[in-house]
Design a protein around this motif. Structure first.
Motif, PDB file in Angstrom:
ATOM      1  N   TYR A   5      -4.241  -3.618   4.042  1.00  0.00           N
ATOM      2  CA  TYR A   5      -4.798  -4.938   4.672  1.00  0.00           C
ATOM      3  C   TYR A   5      -3.877  -5.160   5.887  1.00  0.00           C
ATOM      4  O   TYR A   5      -2.780  -4.936   5.704  1.00  0.00           O
ATOM      5  N   GLU A  49      -9.543  -5.229   5.974  1.00  0.00           N
ATOM      6  CA  GLU A  49      -8.782  -4.465   4.899  1.00  0.00           C
ATOM      7  C   GLU A  49      -9.874  -3.203   5.002  1.00  0.00           C
ATOM      8  O   GLU A  49     -10.963  -2.730   5.616  1.00  0.00           O
ATOM      9  N   CYS A 181       0.178  -4.435   2.679  1.00  0.00           N
ATOM     10  CA  CYS A 181      -0.439  -5.484   3.586  1.00  0.00           C
ATOM     11  C   CYS A 181       0.688  -5.731   5.070  1.00  0.00           C
ATOM     12  O   CYS A 181       1.758  -5.838   4.549  1.00  0.00           O
ATOM     13  N   SER A 200       4.366  -6.533   3.276  1.00  0.00           N
ATOM     14  CA  SER A 200       4.414  -7.115   1.654  1.00  0.00           C
ATOM     15  C   SER A 200       3.339  -6.132   0.863  1.00  0.00           C
ATOM     16  O   SER A 200       2.608  -5.267   1.492  1.00  0.00           O
ATOM     17  N   ILE A 202       0.159  -6.099  -1.719  1.00  0.00           N
ATOM     18  CA  ILE A 202      -0.902  -6.814  -2.474  1.00  0.00           C
ATOM     19  C   ILE A 202      -1.310  -5.905  -3.600  1.00  0.00           C
ATOM     20  O   ILE A 202      -1.828  -4.767  -3.312  1.00  0.00           O
ATOM     21  N   SER A 204      -4.467  -5.079  -5.821  1.00  0.00           N
ATOM     22  CA  SER A 204      -5.801  -4.887  -5.937  1.00  0.00           C
ATOM     23  C   SER A 204      -6.460  -4.736  -7.309  1.00  0.00           C
ATOM     24  O   SER A 204      -6.261  -4.139  -7.974  1.00  0.00           O
TER      25      SER A 204
END
Length: 228
Positions: A5, A49, A181, A200, A202, A204
């Motif tokens: 992302y 993304e 991300c 960071s 993320i 999913s």
């Protein structure tokens, strides 16, 4: 497949399009194009993304206001280490799997269509780099070790060749281990626009899992209503 992302925070007083593009440093003669993009108004945010799945692409090329744009006429899922062929079949150029093998980090596309061909490779369903006007009898080899960049643009369309049209940036995006991300923030520094990036992680969840969780939640809500 791994999901990645790039979020864009626009903390300036102008509307900007964040364009994300790829370069293949070890491949020669390629043009990078806007591969993912999002337009964000002042003090707004959005993002793009993708997943790490590869594509081969065949494209038409045209000039719009002096800037080249590739529009894919065919995009097919592929794997690294494969060979493809551009043929002329059913009165149209098209890509078909071919025999042979390529290096494990590469894809080769041979042109046997008896016409010039704009051959490319990409990711997540969209072409990202192209080799223009490959002559029949030649081939384009793509060593797929992509480097990601984000830049700010005034006007941008998908497939537009990245050149001097980057207004702010570009900003190289390098995901640290364990991070998927990148948050790109544009802000004012005096009269100048500054881009910064942070990273960071993320997590999913697949659509199937989400649908099942929602179904369970709805069932429980229904049971509570009946009990009441």
């Amino acid at each position: 497949m791994s999901a990645y992302y790039i979020d864009f925070n626009n903390n300036t007083n102008s509307t900007w399009t964040m364009g994300v593009y790829q370069e293949l440093p070890n491949s020669i003669g390629l043009e990078s194009v806007s591969w993912k993009q999002t337009t964000v108004p002042t003090m707004g945010s959005s993002g793009v993304e993708w997943e790490i799945d590869y594509n081969v692409a065949l494209a038409n090329y045209r000039q719009i206001g002096g800037i080249g744009v590739y529009k894919a006429s065919q995009t097919l899922v592929t794997e690294l280490g494969t060979v493809w062929e551009c043929v002329f079949k059913d009165n149209v150029q098209q890509l078909v799997p071919s025999s042979g093998s390529a290096p494990s980090d590469s894809v080769i596309i041979k042109n046997t269509s008896n016409q010039l061909a704009n051959l490319g490779i990409g990711m997540s369903g969209q072409g990202s780099v192209f080799k223009k006007s490959v002559v029949s009898g030649a081939a384009a080899q793509f060593q797929v070790t992509p480097t990601y960049y984000a830049g700010l643009f005034n006007n941008l369309v998908l497939g537009e060749v990245i050149s001097s049209n980057v207004v702010v940036g570009p900003q190289k995006i390098v995901f640290p281990d364990g991070m998927n991300c990148a948050t790109v923030t544009a802000s004012m520094s005096g009269d100048n626009i500054r881009m910064s990036v942070s990273y960071s992680q993320i997590s999913s969840v697949s659509h199937e899992v989400l649908d099942r969780l929602l179904s369970i939640q709805q069932e429980r809500t229904g049971e509570l209503l009946e009990y009441q």
